[in-house]
Design a protein around this motif. Structure first.
Motif: not given
Length: 135
Positions: A12-15, A25-26, A29-32
Motif C-alpha cells: 500500500x505504501x508503494x502504491x 514522501x518518505x 532527498x530524492x529527485x523526481x
C-alpha cells in the motif's frame, strides 16, 4: 499474521500515489521526474556522484491514474553533446512493488549527462529523463 499485515502495508505504501498520496514522501532527498503514466523518484548512492567512480541509483516508481506498477525499469546515462553513453551497463534489481535499485553506473567524464529511466507500460516503453551536470 503480522507478516501479512507488514507485507500489505509495504504494498500500500508503494502504491500510495495511485491512492492520491504524494509519491515518495518518505524520500525527501530524492529527485523526481514525471510522465503521463508515472512519477519516478530517485536518489544516488553515494549522494554525490564523482567522476570515474561507481554509484547506485535507488528508484521508487508510482503509477498515475490508469497505469499499473511496472515489473521492470531500465536505467542508462547519456551525454547528448558528445553523443555517447556510459562505458558500463548497470544491473537493475526489483526491491519490492515499485521499488528498484540500479548498481554499476559510472560517469567517466564531466559535463551534462541525461539519466534515462525506461518503464514498461502496457507493452510499450515510457521514458523519463533528468539532466545531471557533473563537475
Amino acid at each position: 499474521m503480522p507478516r501479512i499485515v507488514i507485507a500489505i502495508g509495504a504494498i500500500l505504501a508503494a502504491c500510495g500515489a495511485a491512492a492520491g498520496q504524494p509519491c515518495g514522501e518518505e524520500w525527501p532527498d530524492a529527485a523526481a521526474v514525471e510522465t503521463s503514466g508515472y512519477t519516478l523518484k530517485f536518489r544516488t548512492r553515494p549522494a554525490k556522484i564523482r567522476i570515474g567512480q561507481h554509484f547506485a541509483i535507488e528508484m521508487l516508481v508510482c503509477p498515475r491514474e490508469g497505469a499499473a506498477l511496472p515489473r521492470t525499469v531500465g536505467v542508462d546515462a547519456f551525454m547528448p553533446e558528445h553523443r555517447h553513453g556510459m562505458n558500463y551497463r548497470p544491473v537493475v534489481k526489483a526491491l519490492g512493488p515499485g521499488r528498484f535499485q540500479a548498481d554499476g553506473l559510472m560517469l567517466h567524464m564531466p559535463g551534462r549527462w541525461e539519466f534515462r529511466f525506461d518503464v514498461e507500460r502496457q507493452g510499450r516503453t515510457e521514458r523519463l529523463t533528468r539532466d545531471v551536470v557533473l563537475k
